[in-house]
Scaffold this motif. Structure first.
Motif, PDB file in Angstrom:
ATOM      1  N   ILE A   2      -8.916  11.347 -15.791  1.00  0.00           N
ATOM      2  CA  ILE A   2      -8.483  12.606 -16.382  1.00  0.00           C
ATOM      3  C   ILE A   2      -8.117  12.353 -17.844  1.00  0.00           C
ATOM      4  O   ILE A   2      -7.466  11.363 -18.162  1.00  0.00           O
ATOM      5  CB  ILE A   2      -7.253  13.159 -15.641  1.00  0.00           C
ATOM      6  CG1 ILE A   2      -7.569  13.382 -14.165  1.00  0.00           C
ATOM      7  CG2 ILE A   2      -6.763  14.452 -16.280  1.00  0.00           C
ATOM      8  CD1 ILE A   2      -6.335  13.683 -13.338  1.00  0.00           C
ATOM      9  N   ARG A   3      -8.534  13.270 -18.716  1.00  0.00           N
ATOM     10  CA  ARG A   3      -8.170  13.181 -20.138  1.00  0.00           C
ATOM     11  C   ARG A   3      -7.107  14.247 -20.403  1.00  0.00           C
ATOM     12  O   ARG A   3      -7.370  15.441 -20.258  1.00  0.00           O
ATOM     13  CB  ARG A   3      -9.388  13.398 -21.015  1.00  0.00           C
ATOM     14  CG  ARG A   3      -9.103  13.292 -22.482  1.00  0.00           C
ATOM     15  CD  ARG A   3     -10.384  13.538 -23.291  1.00  0.00           C
ATOM     16  NE  ARG A   3     -10.122  13.599 -24.704  1.00  0.00           N
ATOM     17  CZ  ARG A   3     -10.268  12.586 -25.535  1.00  0.00           C
ATOM     18  NH1 ARG A   3     -10.709  11.432 -25.087  1.00  0.00           N
ATOM     19  NH2 ARG A   3     -10.010  12.719 -26.814  1.00  0.00           N
ATOM     20  N   ALA A  32      -5.359   8.481 -15.619  1.00  0.00           N
ATOM     21  CA  ALA A  32      -5.396   9.413 -16.739  1.00  0.00           C
ATOM     22  C   ALA A  32      -5.260   8.692 -18.074  1.00  0.00           C
ATOM     23  O   ALA A  32      -4.555   7.693 -18.185  1.00  0.00           O
ATOM     24  CB  ALA A  32      -4.276  10.441 -16.607  1.00  0.00           C
ATOM     25  N   ILE A  56      -5.935  19.606 -20.545  1.00  0.00           N
ATOM     26  CA  ILE A  56      -6.353  18.702 -19.473  1.00  0.00           C
ATOM     27  C   ILE A  56      -7.851  18.878 -19.273  1.00  0.00           C
ATOM     28  O   ILE A  56      -8.314  19.982 -18.968  1.00  0.00           O
ATOM     29  CB  ILE A  56      -5.590  18.966 -18.166  1.00  0.00           C
ATOM     30  CG1 ILE A  56      -4.083  18.750 -18.393  1.00  0.00           C
ATOM     31  CG2 ILE A  56      -6.108  18.057 -17.046  1.00  0.00           C
ATOM     32  CD1 ILE A  56      -3.215  19.052 -17.193  1.00  0.00           C
ATOM     33  N   ASP A  57      -8.587  17.800 -19.464  1.00  0.00           N
ATOM     34  CA  ASP A  57     -10.047  17.806 -19.348  1.00  0.00           C
ATOM     35  C   ASP A  57     -10.674  18.955 -20.137  1.00  0.00           C
ATOM     36  O   ASP A  57     -11.545  19.669 -19.642  1.00  0.00           O
ATOM     37  CB  ASP A  57     -10.481  17.847 -17.881  1.00  0.00           C
ATOM     38  CG  ASP A  57     -10.268  16.511 -17.189  1.00  0.00           C
ATOM     39  OD1 ASP A  57     -10.251  15.470 -17.883  1.00  0.00           O
ATOM     40  OD2 ASP A  57     -10.125  16.495 -15.949  1.00  0.00           O
TER      41      ASP A  57
END
Length: 78
Positions: A2-3, A32, A56-57
């Motif tokens: 996760i970015r 993450a 987030i993403d």
């Protein structure tokens, strides 16, 4: 992976959001990558008008407020 990006210029609120994100990642055990984006031009290019913001993403999940750790945990787990 996760970015997660915390967008903000480094103010107290932005630092608080970053700390909440790190705590949420730790509590969930998520794989993450957490990044702080402090460049105002980069923030504006994303259409963010209020900081801090949480991405987030690639999806803006919060803007102009600091989500609690539990709320961020829910966002990560979605």
């Amino acid at each position: 992976m996760i970015r997660i990006e915390v967008l903000g210029t480094g103010c107290v609120k932005c630092s608080r959001m970053h700390a909440n994100v790190l705590e949420a990642v730790k509590k969930t055990g998520a794989d993450a990558e957490v990044i702080q984006v402090k460049d105002i031009n980069s923030i504006a290019d994303r259409g963010v008008m209020l900081t801090p913001a949480l991405v987030i993403d690639g999806v803006i999940r919060a803007e102009g407020r600091i989500p609690c750790v539990e709320e961020i945990e829910e966002m990560i787990q979605e």
